[in-house]
Design a protein around this motif. Structure first.
Motif, short mmCIF file in Angstrom:
data_model
loop_
_atom_site.label_atom_id
_atom_site.label_comp_id
_atom_site.label_asym_id
_atom_site.label_seq_id
_atom_site.Cartn_x
_atom_site.Cartn_y
_atom_site.Cartn_z
N LEU A 21 -12.71 -15.93 21.85
CA LEU A 21 -12.76 -14.47 22.00
C LEU A 21 -14.21 -14.01 22.13
O LEU A 21 -15.05 -14.36 21.30
CB LEU A 21 -12.11 -13.80 20.78
CG LEU A 21 -11.93 -12.28 20.88
CD1 LEU A 21 -10.88 -11.93 21.92
CD2 LEU A 21 -11.55 -11.69 19.53
N GLU A 58 -14.73 -12.02 9.94
CA GLU A 58 -14.44 -10.88 9.05
C GLU A 58 -14.96 -9.57 9.61
O GLU A 58 -15.20 -8.62 8.85
CB GLU A 58 -15.08 -11.13 7.68
CG GLU A 58 -14.66 -12.40 6.98
CD GLU A 58 -13.22 -12.32 6.48
OE1 GLU A 58 -12.72 -11.19 6.33
OE2 GLU A 58 -12.60 -13.38 6.27
N GLU A 59 -15.13 -9.49 10.91
CA GLU A 59 -15.77 -8.34 11.52
C GLU A 59 -14.82 -7.65 12.51
O GLU A 59 -14.16 -8.31 13.29
CB GLU A 59 -17.01 -8.86 12.27
CG GLU A 59 -17.89 -7.86 12.95
CD GLU A 59 -19.05 -8.54 13.69
OE1 GLU A 59 -20.17 -8.03 13.64
OE2 GLU A 59 -18.81 -9.60 14.33
N GLY A 60 -14.76 -6.33 12.46
CA GLY A 60 -13.96 -5.59 13.45
C GLY A 60 -14.58 -5.70 14.83
O GLY A 60 -15.78 -5.96 14.95
N ILE A 61 -13.77 -5.51 15.88
CA ILE A 61 -14.32 -5.69 17.23
C ILE A 61 -15.30 -4.58 17.61
O ILE A 61 -16.28 -4.84 18.31
CB ILE A 61 -13.22 -5.86 18.30
CG1 ILE A 61 -12.26 -4.67 18.34
CG2 ILE A 61 -12.43 -7.14 18.06
CD1 ILE A 61 -11.27 -4.73 19.51
N GLN A 82 -14.30 1.08 24.66
CA GLN A 82 -13.55 -0.10 25.10
C GLN A 82 -12.71 0.26 26.32
O GLN A 82 -12.06 1.30 26.33
CB GLN A 82 -12.63 -0.57 23.96
CG GLN A 82 -12.01 -1.93 24.22
CD GLN A 82 -10.71 -2.16 23.44
OE1 GLN A 82 -9.64 -2.28 24.01
NE2 GLN A 82 -10.82 -2.21 22.13
N THR A 85 -9.50 -5.64 28.58
CA THR A 85 -9.70 -7.01 28.11
C THR A 85 -9.38 -7.97 29.25
O THR A 85 -8.36 -7.83 29.93
CB THR A 85 -8.82 -7.28 26.88
OG1 THR A 85 -9.31 -6.48 25.81
CG2 THR A 85 -8.87 -8.75 26.47
N ILE A 121 -13.26 -8.97 25.58
CA ILE A 121 -12.97 -7.54 25.45
C ILE A 121 -14.15 -6.78 26.05
O ILE A 121 -15.29 -6.95 25.63
CB ILE A 121 -12.80 -7.15 23.97
CG1 ILE A 121 -11.77 -8.06 23.30
CG2 ILE A 121 -12.40 -5.68 23.84
CD1 ILE A 121 -11.74 -7.92 21.77
N THR B 85 -7.16 -2.95 23.18
CA THR B 85 -7.11 -4.12 22.31
C THR B 85 -7.46 -3.69 20.89
O THR B 85 -8.43 -2.96 20.67
CB THR B 85 -8.07 -5.20 22.83
OG1 THR B 85 -7.57 -5.69 24.07
CG2 THR B 85 -8.19 -6.36 21.85
N PHE B 86 -6.62 -4.11 19.96
CA PHE B 86 -6.73 -3.68 18.58
C PHE B 86 -7.36 -4.80 17.75
O PHE B 86 -6.80 -5.89 17.66
CB PHE B 86 -5.35 -3.31 18.03
CG PHE B 86 -4.76 -2.11 18.72
CD1 PHE B 86 -4.88 -0.84 18.16
CD2 PHE B 86 -4.15 -2.23 19.97
CE1 PHE B 86 -4.39 0.27 18.81
CE2 PHE B 86 -3.65 -1.12 20.63
CZ PHE B 86 -3.77 0.13 20.05
N GLY B 87 -8.52 -4.53 17.15
CA GLY B 87 -9.23 -5.62 16.49
C GLY B 87 -9.90 -5.23 15.19
O GLY B 87 -10.92 -5.83 14.82
N HIS B 88 -9.35 -4.23 14.49
CA HIS B 88 -9.92 -3.92 13.18
C HIS B 88 -9.76 -5.15 12.29
O HIS B 88 -8.75 -5.84 12.34
CB HIS B 88 -9.22 -2.71 12.56
CG HIS B 88 -9.93 -2.15 11.37
ND1 HIS B 88 -9.84 -2.73 10.12
CD2 HIS B 88 -10.77 -1.10 11.23
CE1 HIS B 88 -10.58 -2.05 9.27
NE2 HIS B 88 -11.16 -1.05 9.92
N GLU B 89 -10.79 -5.40 11.46
CA GLU B 89 -10.76 -6.62 10.66
C GLU B 89 -9.59 -6.66 9.67
O GLU B 89 -9.18 -7.74 9.24
CB GLU B 89 -12.10 -6.81 9.93
CG GLU B 89 -12.47 -5.71 8.93
CD GLU B 89 -13.23 -4.54 9.56
OE1 GLU B 89 -12.98 -4.24 10.75
OE2 GLU B 89 -14.03 -3.92 8.85
N VAL B 119 -6.38 -10.47 16.59
CA VAL B 119 -6.80 -9.39 17.48
C VAL B 119 -5.68 -9.27 18.51
O VAL B 119 -5.26 -10.28 19.09
CB VAL B 119 -8.13 -9.72 18.17
CG1 VAL B 119 -8.45 -8.71 19.27
CG2 VAL B 119 -9.26 -9.79 17.14
#
Lengths: 247, 247
Positions: A21, A58-61, A82, A85, A121, B85-89, B119
């Protein structure tokens, strides 16, 4: 590219990135009547790339996209949007790092997680390029603004990522523009029109543009102050505060 | 949910899916004046989910989205649009499968790749729900159309995914509608207006709507045939063939 300690750690994924990713950001630069895009040159090569990187476990995108942009270009406080993707099964197979980098032929690199398929992304941003001075990181030796009609050779599908970002930016200009903070707090209708024309790439009729902008209910007109002088200054506008949509 | 051979293979990721990456599709159903969303009930639970799944290592994300939709609901030939795209930790940490599934507390499940952070790439579609009859797969026992104002408890952030999809659908209705193939080949202006009103959730003024639609240059008016009878039939329209945009 020179091998160094950082890169060794990188090949071993010591930062615990999510495999397969990536994030890539298309930074559009606007100034006067020009629209450009920021690219980074891969060290000692003729190949350029977007500002890109990886997401920690452990990090949000969204925070990852901001961190990558800051680390790779030095740009801070940029509003990123965003937009799409990219996940074609072959997107990481053309113009690869293995082809471009000096040590790309080494077994260590070819077997590393970096040489695998990546789903990326895409984010984009729009900044005033006269106000920022990007500096490249250790993976690239130059950061440069390119005219959209004159793009250099690029890695992977980064050219397609730029085209799709421009499409998204143009399609959503009316709703997104306020977020990009490109205009001074108050601005005239001709200033707004010039920004639209530069991004869309063609001229607009003044009366139609003004009517459309006013009908969208996104602008607030500032009442002129009485100055005593003949009042021929154009009206000033500002963006209304955004309202929250409910389903 | 009953343990079976398929699930054992699934927990061991025998299909070689990309880890930490999922796809979820919001299937909106339109009919007459109703807009609904298709949900699947997780086996033996009161918790519902979107049609979702994973991407194989050698598979593009668009074909994966279509395959997942077909496997999970039986729906074929649906036009899917990628929207966010949804990627909150923390998105995989609430209402998790481990909480919902019977064997979710087993060590095997808790340590499996399925119980990790994902994700998720979101797609949406719009279909005539009177024309499709979705059937659930082995992970779910019911597939049902829900009113958007009356959603049941859902896993992860699937409720947020639906809201964001609806926002995207509404924002892009003018440019996306043609792709969804919801209207017969030729249709009247009132039929088109009814579709807009159902998706937007509020009534539109007839004259304004007609003026806006005609000004967008996406419709082609079919000339009436001379029938000899008094010609009071409304005009019929069809969508123009889309033009390719160039940068």
């Amino acid at each position: 590219m020179e091998r160094n300690v950082d890169l060794n750690g990188f090949l071993e994924n010591k930062q615990n990135f999510i495999p397969h990713l990536s994030i890539d950001s298309v930074i559009f630069g606007f100034h006067q009547d020009q629209l450009k895009v920021l690219l980074l040159r891969v060290h000692d090569s003729g190949v350029w790339s977007l500002s890109g990187g990886f997401v920690r476990m452990e990090e949000g995108i969204d925070p990852a996209a901001l961190r990558i942009l800051r680390e790779r270009t030095g740009l801070e406080n940029v509003y990123l949007e965003q937009y799409h993707t990219f996940g074609h099964e072959d997107r990481s197979k053309k113009n690869t790092l293995a082809d471009i980098l000096d040590f790309g032929h080494t077994e260590e690199f070819r077997n590393s997680w970096l040489n695998k398929r990546f789903v990326s992304i895409g984010y984009y941003a729009l900044v005033d390029f006269s106000k920022v001075n990007p500096t490249p990181d250790s993976f690239s030796d130059i950061a440069e603004w390119f005219d959209l009609k004159d793009l250099p050779p690029m890695i992977f599908d980064h050219r397609e990522m730029i085209h799709k970002a421009l499409e998204s930016l143009r399609a959503n200009l009316d709703t997104k523009l306020v977020g990009f903070n490109l205009l001074p707090e108050t601005f005239t209708m001709p200033e707004l029109q010039s920004l639209y024309e530069t991004i869309l790439g063609y001229p607009l009729r003044r009366n139609n543009f003004q009517r459309k902008m006013l009908s969208m209910d996104i602008l607030e007109r500032i009442e002129k102050l009485y100055t005593g002088a003949a009042n021929k200054a154009p009206y000033l506008y500002k963006f209304k505060a955004p309202t929250t949509e409910v389903v």
